[in-house]
Scaffold this motif. Structure first.
Motif, mmCIF file in Angstrom:
data_model
loop_
_atom_site.group_PDB
_atom_site.id
_atom_site.type_symbol
_atom_site.label_atom_id
_atom_site.label_comp_id
_atom_site.label_asym_id
_atom_site.label_seq_id
_atom_site.Cartn_x
_atom_site.Cartn_y
_atom_site.Cartn_z
ATOM 1 N N GLY A 346 -3.336 19.861 -2.487
ATOM 2 C CA GLY A 346 -3.062 20.974 -1.692
ATOM 3 C C GLY A 346 -3.410 22.351 -2.172
ATOM 4 N N ALA A 347 -3.773 22.602 -3.463
ATOM 5 C CA ALA A 347 -4.241 23.934 -3.812
ATOM 6 C C ALA A 347 -5.559 24.212 -3.121
ATOM 7 N N GLY A 348 -6.376 23.179 -2.961
ATOM 8 C CA GLY A 348 -7.544 23.300 -2.096
ATOM 9 C C GLY A 348 -7.080 23.419 -0.660
ATOM 10 N N THR A 349 -7.753 24.228 0.113
ATOM 11 C CA THR A 349 -7.246 24.567 1.446
ATOM 12 C C THR A 349 -7.953 23.837 2.577
ATOM 13 N N SER A 350 -8.737 22.818 2.263
ATOM 14 C CA SER A 350 -9.408 22.060 3.307
ATOM 15 C C SER A 350 -9.752 20.666 2.803
ATOM 16 N N PHE A 351 -9.626 19.675 3.687
ATOM 17 C CA PHE A 351 -10.095 18.330 3.380
ATOM 18 C C PHE A 351 -11.604 18.205 3.574
ATOM 19 N N SER A 352 -12.232 19.226 4.102
ATOM 20 C CA SER A 352 -13.640 19.153 4.461
ATOM 21 C C SER A 352 -14.548 19.314 3.255
ATOM 22 N N ALA A 353 -15.417 18.323 3.033
ATOM 23 C CA ALA A 353 -16.437 18.454 1.987
ATOM 24 C C ALA A 353 -17.411 19.575 2.329
ATOM 25 N N LEU A 354 -17.674 19.781 3.615
ATOM 26 C CA LEU A 354 -18.578 20.861 4.021
ATOM 27 C C LEU A 354 -18.013 22.219 3.610
ATOM 28 N N GLN A 355 -16.730 22.435 3.877
ATOM 29 C CA GLN A 355 -16.109 23.693 3.482
ATOM 30 C C GLN A 355 -16.016 23.819 1.968
ATOM 31 N N THR A 356 -15.843 22.713 1.273
ATOM 32 C CA THR A 356 -15.817 22.738 -0.189
ATOM 33 C C THR A 356 -17.190 23.108 -0.738
ATOM 34 N N MET A 357 -18.255 22.587 -0.123
ATOM 35 C CA MET A 357 -19.618 22.981 -0.505
ATOM 36 C C MET A 357 -19.842 24.474 -0.251
ATOM 37 N N ASN A 358 -19.285 24.952 0.831
ATOM 38 C CA ASN A 358 -19.356 26.371 1.173
ATOM 39 C C ASN A 358 -18.803 27.212 0.021
ATOM 40 N N GLU A 359 -17.604 26.838 -0.456
ATOM 41 C CA GLU A 359 -16.971 27.592 -1.532
ATOM 42 C C GLU A 359 -17.716 27.409 -2.859
ATOM 43 N N ALA A 360 -18.280 26.226 -3.061
ATOM 44 C CA ALA A 360 -19.032 25.986 -4.296
ATOM 45 C C ALA A 360 -20.235 26.923 -4.389
ATOM 46 N N TYR A 361 -20.896 27.139 -3.266
ATOM 47 C CA TYR A 361 -22.022 28.077 -3.235
ATOM 48 C C TYR A 361 -21.564 29.474 -3.662
ATOM 49 N N LYS A 362 -20.410 29.897 -3.169
ATOM 50 C CA LYS A 362 -19.906 31.238 -3.495
ATOM 51 C C LYS A 362 -19.533 31.356 -4.968
ATOM 52 N N VAL A 363 -18.996 30.274 -5.533
ATOM 53 C CA VAL A 363 -18.679 30.287 -6.964
ATOM 54 C C VAL A 363 -19.948 30.517 -7.781
ATOM 55 N N THR A 364 -21.024 29.851 -7.435
ATOM 56 C CA THR A 364 -22.271 30.039 -8.191
ATOM 57 C C THR A 364 -22.853 31.428 -7.959
ATOM 58 N N GLN A 365 -22.661 31.974 -6.789
ATOM 59 C CA GLN A 365 -23.108 33.343 -6.530
ATOM 60 C C GLN A 365 -22.321 34.345 -7.377
ATOM 61 N N LEU A 366 -21.022 34.104 -7.527
ATOM 62 C CA LEU A 366 -20.208 34.996 -8.356
ATOM 63 C C LEU A 366 -20.611 34.901 -9.821
ATOM 64 N N HIS A 367 -20.961 33.715 -10.278
ATOM 65 C CA HIS A 367 -21.479 33.579 -11.636
ATOM 66 C C HIS A 367 -22.718 34.454 -11.809
ATOM 67 N N LYS A 368 -23.574 34.450 -10.829
ATOM 68 C CA LYS A 368 -24.800 35.260 -10.894
ATOM 69 C C LYS A 368 -24.460 36.744 -10.896
ATOM 70 N N ALA A 369 -23.435 37.121 -10.132
ATOM 71 C CA ALA A 369 -23.076 38.535 -10.008
ATOM 72 C C ALA A 369 -22.434 39.085 -11.278
ATOM 73 N N PHE A 370 -21.641 38.237 -11.986
ATOM 74 C CA PHE A 370 -20.851 38.749 -13.104
ATOM 75 C C PHE A 370 -21.376 38.369 -14.478
ATOM 76 N N THR A 371 -22.486 37.682 -14.538
ATOM 77 C CA THR A 371 -23.040 37.298 -15.836
ATOM 78 C C THR A 371 -23.861 38.436 -16.425
ATOM 79 N N ASP A 372 -24.025 38.386 -17.743
ATOM 80 C CA ASP A 372 -24.872 39.378 -18.422
ATOM 81 C C ASP A 372 -26.357 39.050 -18.265
ATOM 82 N N THR A 373 -26.647 37.843 -17.780
ATOM 83 C CA THR A 373 -28.042 37.427 -17.615
ATOM 84 C C THR A 373 -28.261 36.901 -16.192
#
Length: 478
Positions: A346-373
């Motif tokens: 339940g900490a995850g807010t959806s049973f949907s793998a599609l929505q989980t993929m959606n959030e996974a994309y954003k996590v990798t984008q944030l890594h790109k935004a906040f990394t030194d490289t």
């Protein structure tokens, strides 16, 4: 006379679908539509998938894949088959959830808190109720129905400390003929008294559950210490004992989700060199060991996971919801660590793998935004996302010889997806010119509405038509 008989049979089949199914039980079924499945990791292969715009998935009466390929080719070689036409729809392997808590179904979307406070405020009081097997069974039904509705056909699942919670879940999964991995939580300290077991009782209860369920039908068992802070060294040793006695079971726990949690582990295990070292010292890291989260892993810990062939469940939705941090998928790839996608309801807010993929994309984008490289960082591609939810997750769970792709002989767990399920999706799909772009639009805009049908071992267990939906399995359990 033959014509009259055929007409009568057709009329009966329309009126009584069960009769039609019985008449076709000796024939293979060809599911025709756009067929997609993965054969390799997109991070390491130039051609990681097979896609047939007009394709066929051929399923035998044993519920296993007999063939996959272009429709004309497969149908020419297999003429005595039933053809089910899903033209305009996408046929792909069912999603695999690498980490989810079924007892937390009813506490999904509870406001606020970070990990340790979340456990005390919501999780432990909710899990107390699973001492009642009747109650556990009622939640298990909802949980498994939600998985089916979202196109998830296999999951690695936490139960509660109560053995009956696991019995209830496996019984419901058995009704559906669903491949499921689950286990009783082992927890002998740092939790409310009403949820504590002991090192000895957790061993005995888990062993009995393994003997009752592991490899029975499609059920598989996972030895499940909740996480290092709630297990004494003695209990972790008993978990390792179970792995030694039953080498093909799973080990499922949490790892490096939250910085406060990591500091707590260090206080509790001062002799360890880090969080993963606690599990390594106990003898818990090996193939079929799955660690949820791994948000704050060090380089040496990534290397250790790869060396022991352990896997990580990437749970972007819950990591964002609890403010835990950002899993470094790119570093996991660099070290060769097996990774699957997890919803962590339940900490995850959806049973949907599609929505989980959606959030996974954003996590990798944030890594790109906040990394030194930032130039060395790349966002998650649609191909990698679907791989993580299908074949990648199957490999993480050491099940790729059975599920996760349409390899001939694999179990035919698959879904039928409508890429035009909503008006907005239909408009967006009109601009998509490649399969990669179509998949990306689907993962960003799709949810349970896009999953039209879910099949387990070639048998349809969920179907939706417009606003109507239904679950199709042994109705006496409804």
């Amino acid at each position: 006379m033959k014509l009259v008989t055929a007409v009568c049979a057709a009329a009966v089949a329309l009126a009584f679908p069960a009769y039609a199914q019985s008449q076709n039980q000796y024939q293979s079924t060809a599911y025709r539509g756009s067929v997609l499945h993965f054969v390799a990791d997109p991070a390491t292969s130039a051609q990681p998938y097979e896609y047939y715009e007009d394709g066929v998935l051929l399923v035998g009466t044993d519920g296993k894949v007999k063939a996959v390929g272009p429709a004309a080719q497969v149908l020419a070689a297999n003429q005595q088959v039933n053809v089910v036409d899903y033209s305009g729809k996408l046929i792909m392997p069912g999603f695999i959830d690498s980490h989810v808590h079924y007892p937390q179904t009813e506490m999904i979307a509870s406001f606020g808190q970070q990990l340790l406070q979340w456990l005390e405020t919501y999780t432990f009081p909710t899990e107390k109720q699973f001492a009642d097997k009747t109650y556990a069974k009622s939640v298990a039904k909802v949980f498994l129905n939600e998985l089916a509705r979202n196109g998830t056909t296999t999951a690695l699942v936490f139960g509660t400390v109560h053995p009956q919670s696991v019995d209830a879940l496996f019984e419901e999964a058995q009704v559906r003929n669903m491949r499921l991995i689950a286990g009783k939580v082992m927890m002998d300290r740092n939790a409310p008294d009403y949820l504590l077991d002991t090192a000895a009782s957790s061993y005995a209860d888990s062993k009995a559950l393994i003997q009752r369920w592991h490899n029975k039908g499609r059920a598989l068992y996972a030895v499940t210490p909740r996480f290092a802070p709630t297990s004494t060294p003695a209990q972790l040793a008993e978990a390792a004992r179970l792995l030694q006695e039953f080498p093909d079971v799973y080990m499922h726990t949490h790892l490096s989700e939250n910085k406060g949690e990591i500091a707590w582990v260090q206080d509790l295990f001062p002799e360890s060199t880090g969080y993963l070292d606690v599990y390594n010292r106990a003898g818990l890291s090996r193939k079929r060991s799955v660690y949820a989260h791994g948000v704050h892993l060090r380089d040496d810990e990534f290397a250790s996971l790869a060396q022991t062939q352990s896997a990580v469940a990437f749970c972007p939705t819950s990591n964002l919801f609890l403010g835990s941090g950002l899993f470094d998928l790119q570093k996991a790839e660099a070290y060769g660590v097996r990774v699957g996608l997890g919803t962590d309801v339940g900490a995850g807010t959806s049973f949907s793998a599609l929505q989980t993929m959606n959030e996974a994309y954003k996590v990798t984008q944030l890594h790109k935004a906040f990394t030194d490289t930032p130039d060395e960082r790349r966002p998650l591609t649609s191909l990698k996302a679907y791989y993580l939810a299908t074949l990648g997750a199957a490999r993480a769970l050491d099940l790729d010889s059975k599920i996760g792709s349409f390899k001939v002989g694999n179990e035919a767990d698959f879904i039928v997806v409508n890429p035009n399920a909503t008006d907005l999706m239909r408009v967006r799909m009109q601009r998509a010119t490649t399969i990669e772009d179509k998949l990306f639009a689907l993962q960003m805009l799709g949810d349970d509405r896009a999953v039209e049908k879910t099949y387990l071992m070639g048998k349809r267990i969920y179907v939706t038509t417009g606003s109507q939906s239904g679950y199709e399995y042994n109705q006496q359990y409804n």
